[in-house]
Design a protein around this motif. Sequence first.
Motif, short mmCIF file in Angstrom:
data_model
loop_
_atom_site.label_atom_id
_atom_site.label_comp_id
_atom_site.label_asym_id
_atom_site.label_seq_id
_atom_site.Cartn_x
_atom_site.Cartn_y
_atom_site.Cartn_z
N GLY A 1 3.75 -12.35 7.56
CA GLY A 1 3.82 -12.40 9.01
C GLY A 1 2.65 -11.70 9.66
O GLY A 1 1.61 -11.46 9.04
N PRO A 2 2.77 -11.35 10.94
CA PRO A 2 1.69 -10.64 11.64
C PRO A 2 1.58 -9.22 11.11
O PRO A 2 2.51 -8.72 10.46
N SER A 3 0.47 -8.56 11.38
CA SER A 3 0.28 -7.20 10.89
C SER A 3 1.28 -6.26 11.56
O SER A 3 1.56 -6.37 12.75
N ASN A 4 1.84 -5.35 10.77
CA ASN A 4 2.83 -4.39 11.27
C ASN A 4 2.48 -3.00 10.79
O ASN A 4 1.93 -2.82 9.70
N SER A 5 2.81 -2.02 11.59
CA SER A 5 2.63 -0.63 11.19
C SER A 5 3.71 0.23 11.84
O SER A 5 4.00 0.09 13.03
N ALA A 6 4.32 1.09 11.05
CA ALA A 6 5.30 2.05 11.58
C ALA A 6 4.92 3.46 11.13
O ALA A 6 5.78 4.33 10.94
N ASP A 7 3.62 3.69 10.95
CA ASP A 7 3.13 4.98 10.46
C ASP A 7 3.36 6.10 11.47
O ASP A 7 3.52 7.26 11.09
N ILE B 1 4.87 -1.21 15.33
CA ILE B 1 3.86 -1.79 16.22
C ILE B 1 3.30 -3.02 15.52
O ILE B 1 2.88 -2.95 14.37
N VAL B 2 3.30 -4.14 16.21
CA VAL B 2 2.82 -5.40 15.63
C VAL B 2 1.40 -5.68 16.09
O VAL B 2 1.08 -5.52 17.27
N GLY B 3 0.54 -6.08 15.15
CA GLY B 3 -0.82 -6.47 15.50
C GLY B 3 -1.82 -5.34 15.53
O GLY B 3 -2.80 -5.39 16.26
#
Length: 234
Positions: free
Chosen positions: A205-211, A217-219
Amino acid sequence: MIKQREAFLENIAHQLKRPMRTAVKRPKWKFQPQHDMFKNASSEELVEVLKEQCKNIHTTCLVTNTAELPNVLQSVVEANGGRSIITPKDERFAAFGLTETMTVWASQNIAHYEWNEEQPEENIRQAEQANISITISETTLAESGTAVLYSNKHNGRTMNFLPENVIVLIPKSTIVPRITQAAQLIHQQIEQGERISSCILMMTGPSNSADIEMVLIVGVHGPVKATYIIIEDK
């Protein structure tokens, strides 16, 4: 090309004070649950698993056939802004009946650039400017909703990172249960002496980050929006 491989490995073996190994014996594990997951699932069942997983990875998933694919693709392009498109140089687009669709984009004020191995700098510039990337999955993992993309001289890896939106065409025949089967296919290619891609991207899917404070946060470092189009090809 690998240079001085033998000398390099002999030096390591010498430092470990043992003879250099020429082969590694694959262990036989008593339990192999990775092979049992969706083991007897039909292709239709795998499609349903993939569609359900797409809901979890913020990805739109559509199912169509080759006859309707041009119309479906055009609708997705328009929904994603339809400003500029970059695609790999891939004969499968013609096999999917998309030649005419790509031809008429110019009349719709939609810029279309096809990856050109002889213009590396222009390729990157076009990828930066493109609003949409359209690519084709080599292997698709139903369990995780992952499209496996191979980079080569006709399909640069920047196509998958720089455009804001990505559309992945997924032939139904490419859908396998999970990463176990994808790794097996790559291993078989190596054993058969086939040339392996310098970059194998597994896009979920689209880029994701929960760091940051576990807030998703998507994109952050890639496409903001992803659309999978499953094509009934078997």
